[in-house]
Design a protein around this motif. Structure first.
Motif, PDB file in Angstrom:
ATOM      1  N   ARG A  29       0.261  -1.374  -0.036  1.00  0.00           N
ATOM      2  CA  ARG A  29       0.305  -0.145   0.269  1.00  0.00           C
ATOM      3  C   ARG A  29       1.281   1.360   0.191  1.00  0.00           C
ATOM      4  NH1 ARG A  29      -3.266  -3.294   0.522  1.00  0.00           N
ATOM      5  NH2 ARG A  29      -2.397  -4.681   3.442  1.00  0.00           N
ATOM      6  N   SER A  30       0.415   2.317  -0.900  1.00  0.00           N
ATOM      7  CA  SER A  30       0.969   3.470  -0.143  1.00  0.00           C
ATOM      8  C   SER A  30      -0.050   4.149   0.531  1.00  0.00           C
ATOM      9  CB  SER A  30       1.368   4.181  -1.632  1.00  0.00           C
ATOM     10  OG  SER A  30       0.288   4.057  -2.636  1.00  0.00           O
ATOM     11  N   ALA A  31       0.349   5.641   0.628  1.00  0.00           N
ATOM     12  CA  ALA A  31      -0.823   6.851   0.827  1.00  0.00           C
ATOM     13  C   ALA A  31      -0.957   8.148   0.376  1.00  0.00           C
ATOM     14  CB  ALA A  31      -0.550   7.089   2.277  1.00  0.00           C
ATOM     15  N   ARG A  32      -0.907   8.106  -0.801  1.00  0.00           N
ATOM     16  CA  ARG A  32      -0.647   9.375  -1.575  1.00  0.00           C
ATOM     17  C   ARG A  32      -1.627  10.406  -1.435  1.00  0.00           C
ATOM     18  NH1 ARG A  32       0.316   9.718  -7.840  1.00  0.00           N
ATOM     19  NH2 ARG A  32      -1.979   9.309  -8.381  1.00  0.00           N
ATOM     20  N   THR A  33      -1.562  11.552  -0.837  1.00  0.00           N
ATOM     21  CA  THR A  33      -2.607  12.683  -0.493  1.00  0.00           C
ATOM     22  C   THR A  33      -2.645  13.342  -1.866  1.00  0.00           C
ATOM     23  OG1 THR A  33      -0.926  13.757   0.977  1.00  0.00           O
ATOM     24  CG2 THR A  33      -2.487  12.435   1.541  1.00  0.00           C
ATOM     25  N   HIS A  34      -1.745  13.513  -2.531  1.00  0.00           N
ATOM     26  CA  HIS A  34      -1.445  14.674  -3.183  1.00  0.00           C
ATOM     27  C   HIS A  34      -1.008  14.055  -4.860  1.00  0.00           C
ATOM     28  CE1 HIS A  34      -2.265  17.578   0.570  1.00  0.00           C
ATOM     29  NE2 HIS A  34      -2.530  18.090  -0.365  1.00  0.00           N
ATOM     30  N   THR A  35      -1.535  15.223  -5.879  1.00  0.00           N
ATOM     31  CA  THR A  35      -0.541  14.699  -7.111  1.00  0.00           C
ATOM     32  C   THR A  35       0.636  16.005  -7.128  1.00  0.00           C
ATOM     33  OG1 THR A  35      -2.051  15.660  -8.824  1.00  0.00           O
ATOM     34  CG2 THR A  35      -2.261  13.242  -7.795  1.00  0.00           C
ATOM     35  N   ILE A  36       1.587  15.909  -7.782  1.00  0.00           N
ATOM     36  CA  ILE A  36       2.534  16.640  -8.217  1.00  0.00           C
ATOM     37  C   ILE A  36       1.911  18.319  -9.518  1.00  0.00           C
ATOM     38  CG2 ILE A  36       4.732  17.066  -8.984  1.00  0.00           C
ATOM     39  CD1 ILE A  36       5.490  14.140  -8.559  1.00  0.00           C
ATOM     40  N   ASP A  37       0.634  17.291  -9.879  1.00  0.00           N
ATOM     41  CA  ASP A  37       0.498  18.875 -10.650  1.00  0.00           C
ATOM     42  C   ASP A  37      -0.492  19.401  -9.982  1.00  0.00           C
ATOM     43  OD1 ASP A  37      -1.935  17.011 -10.265  1.00  0.00           O
ATOM     44  OD2 ASP A  37      -2.100  16.913 -12.871  1.00  0.00           O
ATOM     45  N   ASN A  38      -1.066  18.587  -9.006  1.00  0.00           N
ATOM     46  CA  ASN A  38      -1.475  19.672  -7.849  1.00  0.00           C
ATOM     47  C   ASN A  38      -0.883  20.573  -7.867  1.00  0.00           C
ATOM     48  OD1 ASN A  38      -2.903  20.072  -5.439  1.00  0.00           O
ATOM     49  ND2 ASN A  38      -4.560  18.365  -5.639  1.00  0.00           N
ATOM     50  N   LEU A  39       0.315  20.100  -6.672  1.00  0.00           N
ATOM     51  CA  LEU A  39       1.047  20.978  -5.847  1.00  0.00           C
ATOM     52  C   LEU A  39       1.704  22.074  -7.050  1.00  0.00           C
ATOM     53  CD1 LEU A  39       3.702  18.709  -3.586  1.00  0.00           C
ATOM     54  CD2 LEU A  39       1.610  19.984  -3.509  1.00  0.00           C
ATOM     55  N   LEU A  40       1.775  21.504  -8.386  1.00  0.00           N
ATOM     56  CA  LEU A  40       2.733  22.554  -9.008  1.00  0.00           C
ATOM     57  C   LEU A  40       1.099  23.965  -9.455  1.00  0.00           C
ATOM     58  CD1 LEU A  40       4.187  19.927 -11.590  1.00  0.00           C
ATOM     59  CD2 LEU A  40       5.555  21.575  -9.488  1.00  0.00           C
ATOM     60  N   ALA A  41       0.232  23.416  -9.546  1.00  0.00           N
ATOM     61  CA  ALA A  41      -0.784  24.115  -9.592  1.00  0.00           C
ATOM     62  C   ALA A  41      -1.022  24.981  -8.400  1.00  0.00           C
ATOM     63  CB  ALA A  41      -1.720  23.293 -10.697  1.00  0.00           C
ATOM     64  N   ASN A  42      -0.882  24.702  -7.266  1.00  0.00           N
ATOM     65  CA  ASN A  42      -1.396  25.623  -6.189  1.00  0.00           C
ATOM     66  C   ASN A  42      -0.405  25.780  -5.145  1.00  0.00           C
ATOM     67  OD1 ASN A  42      -4.216  25.281  -6.300  1.00  0.00           O
ATOM     68  ND2 ASN A  42      -3.399  22.822  -6.573  1.00  0.00           N
ATOM     69  N   GLU A  43       1.175  26.299  -5.995  1.00  0.00           N
ATOM     70  CA  GLU A  43       1.999  27.086  -5.449  1.00  0.00           C
ATOM     71  C   GLU A  43       2.021  27.841  -4.350  1.00  0.00           C
ATOM     72  OE1 GLU A  43       5.513  27.645  -8.320  1.00  0.00           O
ATOM     73  OE2 GLU A  43       6.541  28.688  -6.865  1.00  0.00           O
ATOM     74  N   ASP A  44       1.728  29.441  -4.617  1.00  0.00           N
ATOM     75  CA  ASP A  44       1.156  29.239  -3.389  1.00  0.00           C
ATOM     76  C   ASP A  44       0.445  28.774  -2.534  1.00  0.00           C
ATOM     77  OD1 ASP A  44       2.822  30.935  -5.012  1.00  0.00           O
ATOM     78  OD2 ASP A  44       0.903  32.773  -5.757  1.00  0.00           O
ATOM     79  N   ALA A  45      -0.244  29.110  -2.676  1.00  0.00           N
ATOM     80  CA  ALA A  45      -1.196  28.212  -1.339  1.00  0.00           C
ATOM     81  C   ALA A  45      -0.498  27.491  -0.553  1.00  0.00           C
ATOM     82  CB  ALA A  45      -2.869  27.496  -1.767  1.00  0.00           C
TER      83      ALA A  45
END
Length: 499
Positions: A29-45
């Motif tokens: 199992r893994s426990a990913r909570t975020h995808t990388i494109d999500n992080l990239l798209a919301n950098e400031d937040a």
RNA sequence: GGGCCUGUAACUCAGUGGUAGAGUAUCUGCCUUUUAAGCAGAGAGCCGAUGGUUCGAAUCCAUCCAGGCUCGCCA
């Protein structure tokens, strides 16, 4: 000793080391909570929020310096840098980091921040191995230039390897995925278009005891229980027409067809063909349908009714040019072939030092002239109409001139993209034409049609006037993705066995 | 099928008759904000395959295998 085998051995030894450290190399199992494109798209937040994120992906590059290090992690949506300090993750996790190889899948938990040089990164607090890679991936390094473009070093570029190991191609040349996304979008746009207009999608047999609907040599296979040979279909035409006879007025199938012919830039032995039949329509209606369908696909994919192919802008806004085959031969070869005289046509071939095809009547000679002089010139979308009857055994003859049939082919960028006709529905005429094909076959033309009695019987029950269309999906995808090789638009193209 | 070109380390490529090379990757050491990270060192190859010519072949010749381009064939 670091040969290929030694590399494998060394990585296997790392598995033992990991086991000694009580680290599973292949956890369930893994426990990913975020995808990388999500992080990239919301950098400031993410920077402001200091939210803990868990990302997962494949290790892309690794730069270690003593008690800290950087790595790039790639998932399906993008790449982000990880920053790992021994102080932050602890001794064991840092030892794990040191053991990681490029290609390993890992999960990283931490917060987003900017490094001293301003790169958006994840400061890792927990590091988990998700899957150990045992084989060294080819080395590709990337440099982001000031204008934002990516310069790639030691690109994975060997064409043969890219096709044989497509997974590496997709991994190391991620922009390649775009081709297959466009392919999927094109196919789904076509389906949507036809479904919305009341066409029923069907599936007809791939294994057929007789083959037909095109001029091609088939693949043969064997059914053991029945102890019978079967042919892999070369077209869906004859089955779809049976369905029109059965009252399905609008029907289509998009699927694999198989032709046992040469392979080159535009031919793969198995390829995807769309065939559409519409009762009470003729080839003029089908021209409109074709034009709308392709234009709509372009709109869906590019948001505009044009595309660029090999530097040429192809204008898809209509109406597209319609010109007869004879008209185009006149235009591009300066020759009037309307006399339909085989001897005079052969003389013209000789004049241009061309070899006329064997067993060819005037119709075939005219079609070949068209192929030679006109096809490459048809860059903007062009419906070529009025084919000789001789080369069109399944199309309805023109009422005003029965040397011709009601048929068109669509050319874009010099490629044949579609073939359509007012389908022959006269069972007696159909029998005559199939028997003519069978005669050609006896003369040695292995691509001529065979007589399909079951199909003829179906037609004898009565078939409405029908317009039919065939579109080579692979070639359309080539156009839509600006590729000149069919192998670029098929994930696993046919290759010869490695010697 | 014909013509032309290509095949050398995991990747990208040099090497045209005399001991197999480079960069990257890998391994070892140093390095706690790097980024094609850096520095120092090391290992890694049946030179696509098989025959031949030669004292000696990655290199020359022949055949074969695989790939690319092109012509032919091919809705």
């Amino acid at each position: 000793m670091h040969s290929d085998n030694e590399m494998l051995r060394m990585r296997r030894e790392k598995l033992d080391t990991l086991a000694d450290m009580n680290i599973s190399a292949y956890p369930a199992r893994s426990a990913r909570t975020h995808t990388i494109d999500n992080l990239l798209a919301n950098e400031d937040a993410y920077i402001a929020g200091e939210e803990r994120v868990i990302i997962a992906g494949r290790l892309n590059s690794k730069r270690r310096m003593g008690k800290a290090g950087f790595a790039n992690l790639r998932d399906a949506g993008g790449v982000i840098q990880l920053f790992i300090r021994k102080n932050d993750v602890g001794n064991d996790a840092y030892e794990l980091f040191k053991l990681l190889d490029l290609g390993d899948f890992v999960q990283a938990e931490g917060t987003c921040f900017h490094t001293r040089t301003g790169e958006y990164s994840v400061k890792v607090e927990k590091l988990v191995l998700l899957s150990k890679s045992l084989r060294m991936l080819p080395t590709v390094k990337e440099q982001v230039l000031e204008d934002g473009t990516v310069k790639r070093f030691d690109e994975f570029a060997d064409i043969e390897l890219r096709y044989r190991k497509r997974y590496l191609d997709l991994l190391l040349n991620p922009e390649r995925r775009r081709t297959f996304e466009v392919r999927a979008q094109f196919i789904s746009a076509i389906r949507r278009f036809l479904d919305e207009r009341g066409f029923l999608e069907v599936e007809t047999p791939v294994l057929q005891s007789l083959y037909g609907g095109a001029n091609a040599r088939p693949f043969v296979t064997h059914h053991h229980t029945l102890d019978t040979d079967f042919f892999l279909r070369i077209a869906t035409e004859l089955y779809l027409k049976r369905l029109v006879i059965g009252g399905i007025e609008r029907v289509y199938e998009m699927g694999k067809n198989f032709r046992n012919e040469g392979m080159d830039r535009t031919h793969n032995p198995e390829f995807t063909l769309l065939e559409v039949y519409q009762a009470y329509a003729d080839y003029n209606d089908i021209m409109e349908l074709t034009e709308e369908m392709i234009r709509m696909a372009a709109q869906a994919i590019f948001g505009e009714e044009r595309l660029t192919f090999q530097g040429e802008v192809i204008e898809l806004a209509g109406p597209w040019r319609r010109a007869s085959m004879l008209e185009l031969i006149q235009e591009h070869a300066g020759y009037d072939a309307s006399h339909f005289d085989a001897d005079r046509l052969r003389a013209f071939y000789k004049q241009h030092e061309l070899e006329p095809p064997a067993h060819a009547g005037p119709g075939k000679l005219i079609e070949e002239l068209f192929a030679h002089f006109c096809e490459p010139k048809l860059v903007q979308p062009t419906f070529v109409t009025d084919f000789p009857r001789e080369v069109s055994p399944l199309a309805k003859r023109r009422e005003d001139d029965d040397r011709f049939v009601e048929r068109f082919e669509l050319y874009i960028a010099g490629y044949e993209c579609a073939n359509a006709f007012s389908e022959l529905n006269d069972p007696i005429d159909q029998r005559t034409r199939l028997e003519a094909q069978a005669a050609l076959r006896d003369l040695g033309d292995l691509e001529a049609n065979v007589v399909d009695e079951d199909f003829l019987e179906a037609m004898e029950y009565g078939m409405p006037p029908t317009g039919g269309l065939g579109i080579g999906i692979d070639r359309m995808v080539m156009l839509f993705t600006d590729n000149v090789s069919i192998k670029e638009v098929i994930l696993f193209p046919q290759m010869k066995r490695e010697g």
